[in-house]
Design a protein around this motif. Structure first.
Motif, PDB file in Angstrom:
ATOM      1  N   GLU A   1      -4.690  -9.080  -5.411  1.00  0.00           N
ATOM      2  CA  GLU A   1      -4.375  -8.807  -6.819  1.00  0.00           C
ATOM      3  C   GLU A   1      -3.386  -7.647  -6.893  1.00  0.00           C
TER       4      GLU A   1
ATOM      5  N   ASP B   1      -3.188 -12.836  -7.413  1.00  0.00           N
ATOM      6  CA  ASP B   1      -3.380 -12.754  -8.861  1.00  0.00           C
ATOM      7  C   ASP B   1      -2.455 -11.643  -9.350  1.00  0.00           C
TER       8      ASP B   1
ATOM      9  N   SER C   1       0.873 -12.878 -21.259  1.00  0.00           N
ATOM     10  CA  SER C   1       0.185 -12.436 -22.477  1.00  0.00           C
ATOM     11  C   SER C   1      -0.361 -11.017 -22.384  1.00  0.00           C
ATOM     12  N   LYS C   2       0.008 -10.302 -21.317  1.00  0.00           N
ATOM     13  CA  LYS C   2      -0.408  -8.895 -21.209  1.00  0.00           C
ATOM     14  C   LYS C   2       0.733  -8.032 -21.746  1.00  0.00           C
TER      15      LYS C   2
ATOM     16  N   ALA D   1      -1.365 -11.014 -12.370  1.00  0.00           N
ATOM     17  CA  ALA D   1      -1.397 -10.989 -13.838  1.00  0.00           C
ATOM     18  C   ALA D   1      -0.413  -9.944 -14.360  1.00  0.00           C
ATOM     19  N   ARG D   2      -0.397  -8.768 -13.719  1.00  0.00           N
ATOM     20  CA  ARG D   2       0.527  -7.698 -14.112  1.00  0.00           C
ATOM     21  C   ARG D   2       1.501  -7.394 -12.968  1.00  0.00           C
TER      22      ARG D   2
ATOM     23  N   ASN E   1      -5.578 -19.065 -12.230  1.00  0.00           N
ATOM     24  CA  ASN E   1      -6.250 -18.677 -10.984  1.00  0.00           C
ATOM     25  C   ASN E   1      -7.185 -19.782 -10.502  1.00  0.00           C
TER      26      ASN E   1
ATOM     27  N   THR F   1      -4.065 -19.884 -19.922  1.00  0.00           N
ATOM     28  CA  THR F   1      -4.619 -18.555 -19.606  1.00  0.00           C
ATOM     29  C   THR F   1      -4.475 -18.255 -18.115  1.00  0.00           C
ATOM     30  N   GLY F   2      -4.612 -16.986 -17.808  1.00  0.00           N
ATOM     31  CA  GLY F   2      -4.577 -16.551 -16.416  1.00  0.00           C
ATOM     32  C   GLY F   2      -5.822 -16.979 -15.660  1.00  0.00           C
ATOM     33  N   THR F   3      -6.942 -16.996 -16.335  1.00  0.00           N
ATOM     34  CA  THR F   3      -8.185 -17.429 -15.694  1.00  0.00           C
ATOM     35  C   THR F   3      -8.052 -18.877 -15.220  1.00  0.00           C
TER      36      THR F   3
ATOM     37  N   CYS G   1       0.722 -13.406 -15.640  1.00  0.00           N
ATOM     38  CA  CYS G   1       0.353 -13.500 -17.066  1.00  0.00           C
ATOM     39  C   CYS G   1       1.535 -13.102 -17.949  1.00  0.00           C
TER      40      CYS G   1
ATOM     41  N   GLU H   1     -14.241 -13.654 -14.065  1.00  0.00           N
ATOM     42  CA  GLU H   1     -13.876 -15.035 -14.383  1.00  0.00           C
ATOM     43  C   GLU H   1     -15.113 -15.913 -14.374  1.00  0.00           C
TER      44      GLU H   1
ATOM     45  N   HIS I   1     -10.287  -9.350 -10.409  1.00  0.00           N
ATOM     46  CA  HIS I   1     -10.600 -10.158 -11.595  1.00  0.00           C
ATOM     47  C   HIS I   1     -11.289 -11.470 -11.223  1.00  0.00           C
TER      48      HIS I   1
HETATM   49  C1  PLP Z   1      -5.894 -10.737 -17.623  1.00  0.00           C
HETATM   50  C2  PLP Z   1      -6.065 -11.029 -16.190  1.00  0.00           C
HETATM   51  C3  PLP Z   1      -6.276 -12.332 -15.730  1.00  0.00           C
HETATM   52  C4  PLP Z   1      -6.320 -13.543 -16.623  1.00  0.00           C
HETATM   53  O1  PLP Z   1      -6.876 -13.359 -17.844  1.00  0.00           O
HETATM   54  P1  PLP Z   1      -6.790 -14.358 -19.089  1.00  0.00           P
HETATM   55  O2  PLP Z   1      -7.396 -13.530 -20.151  1.00  0.00           O
HETATM   56  O3  PLP Z   1      -7.579 -15.551 -18.717  1.00  0.00           O
HETATM   57  O4  PLP Z   1      -5.364 -14.690 -19.343  1.00  0.00           O
HETATM   58  C5  PLP Z   1      -6.419 -12.516 -14.378  1.00  0.00           C
HETATM   59  N1  PLP Z   1      -6.342 -11.499 -13.529  1.00  0.00           N
HETATM   60  C6  PLP Z   1      -6.121 -10.236 -13.915  1.00  0.00           C
HETATM   61  C7  PLP Z   1      -6.007  -9.152 -12.905  1.00  0.00           C
HETATM   62  C8  PLP Z   1      -5.981  -9.955 -15.274  1.00  0.00           C
HETATM   63  O5  PLP Z   1      -5.752  -8.706 -15.665  1.00  0.00           O
END
Ligand code: PLP
Length: 351
Positions: free
Chosen positions: A152, A182, A212-213, A184-185, A78, A73-75, A210, A104, A99
């Motif tokens: 981010e 971060d 998974s987004k 993620a996107r 991080n 996971t991204g959490t 990430c 988190e 995030h």
């Molecule tokens: C989704 C996201 C994460 C990580 O999320 P997980 O659900 O743990 O994969 C981290 N930072 C941002 C900005 C996100 O949008």
């Protein structure tokens, strides 16, 4: 109230045909599933899963960093990054809407003894260089040690140009702090701005991306940075219970996503713009659209009725009071978007 507000019981049985709550709801398509089924795998804790290794190397190369490490996971990505940068009693400086600070569950404090120092985020969703400078603490026994700046991109869909990221990152680096992004996107940001991913990565020490987004993989994030930082993060991944075995099955989905799904992120942005435009015709208040996200704040007394109306039409929208968030993604076709806009029109014509 939960962050993930459910619709009323009356609509609980209505099938959802269009889920706009997040881009995390994307499901692997048949081609991605085929890539997963065919993945060559091994035990990744022994370093023997060629597909995981390939994914880690590919993202490291795309971002111009030495090494990468795959996380569930991204959490966790991080958190392992923060643990690799900081020790107990150290402090991170982080945007107060980011995030890591908001969503988190304060894992850095709970699990790693890291203090979180929030700084205000501007209208552009960036943190200001002066605010970062002011937040960095003197080396004094009374204070936590300012060790890391966490940025981010995108933030609530807002893409932040590399020149803006640079002003904050430079202040931190001048004062000997490391910088984590971060991302993620991040590929939504690069698609929107036309900046290269390497431009962002060059400004910081580590980046988490990430899969998974909007990229559509079922799970997975990759952290990239120097070889030394990544090997520390790999140890923290073990501590956090995130070291997996034949995870090439998941990494294959990530590789597939990076190879095939990046250009289509721009289609999501286009659909978000179309939804935002359509809404601003129906709704007199502000409608905010950025990359693949659309936000607006309905009248408080209409909030629940709107969510229920949309749910009754098979459309789920994200609702963190008082604001509605909608996220466009690869499982929302033009036809489903037409249907969504028609359901909004129906609601606003009736009231
Ligand atoms: C989704 C996201 C994460 C990580 O999320 P997980 O659900 O743990 O994969 C981290 N930072 C941002 C900005 C996100 O949008």
């Amino acid at each position: 109230m939960s962050l993930y507000r459910e619709t009323s019981a009356a609509n609980a049985g209505t099938a959802c045909i269009c889920d706009l709550r997040s881009d995390t709801v994307t499901r692997p398509d048949p081609a991605m599933r085929a890539a997963m089924a065919e993945a060559e795998v091994g035990d990744d804790v022994y370093g023997e899963d060629p597909t995981v290794t390939r994914l880690e190397a590919m993202l490291a190369q795309q971002l111009g960093k030495e090494a990468g490490v795959f996380f569930p996971t991204g959490t966790q990505s991080n958190l392992a990054a923060l643990m690799a940068h900081c020790g107990r009693g150290d402090e991170i400086i982080v945007g107060d809407r980011y995030h890591i600070y908001c969503y988190e569950a304060a894992g850095a404090s709970v699990l790693a003894g890291i203090s979180l120092c929030p700084v205000p985020v501007g209208a552009d969703c960036a943190v200001g260089a002066e605010d970062v400078a002011a937040a960095i603490k003197a080396d004094d026994q009374h204070y936590a040690k300012s060790r890391l700046l966490c940025l981010e991109n995108t933030v609530n869909g807002q893409a932040i140009p590399s020149a803006v990221i640079k002003t904050a990152a430079d202040v931190a680096r001048d004062r000997c702090l490391a910088v984590h992004l971060d991302g993620a996107r991040l590929f939504n940001a690069t698609a929107a701005l036309g900046d290269e991913a390497t431009e962002f990565a060059a400004l910081v020490d580590s980046v988490s991306v990430c899969l998974s987004k909007g990229l559509g993989a079922p799970a997975g994030s990759v952290l990239v940075g120097s070889g030394e930082l990544v090997s520390r993060a790999r140890r923290h991944r073990k501590i956090l219970g995130g070291s997996m075995r034949q995870s090439g099955i998941l990494a294959a989905a990530g590789l597939y996503a990076l190879r095939h799904n990046v250009p289509a992120l721009l289609d999501d942005h286009g659909r978000a713009a179309r939804l935002g435009k359509a809404l601003s015709v129906m709704w007199p208040g502000a409608v905010y659209q950025a990359t693949n996200m659309v936000f607006f704040t309905p009248l408080p007394e209409e909030h629940v009725a709107l969510i229920d109306h949309m749910a009754a039409n098979g459309v789920r929208i994200g609702s963190q009071l008082p604001t509605i968030r909608m996220v466009l993604h690869r499982d929302v076709s033009d036809g489903l978007l037409d249907h969504t806009i028609a359901a909004f029109q129906d609601f606003y014509e009736r009231i």
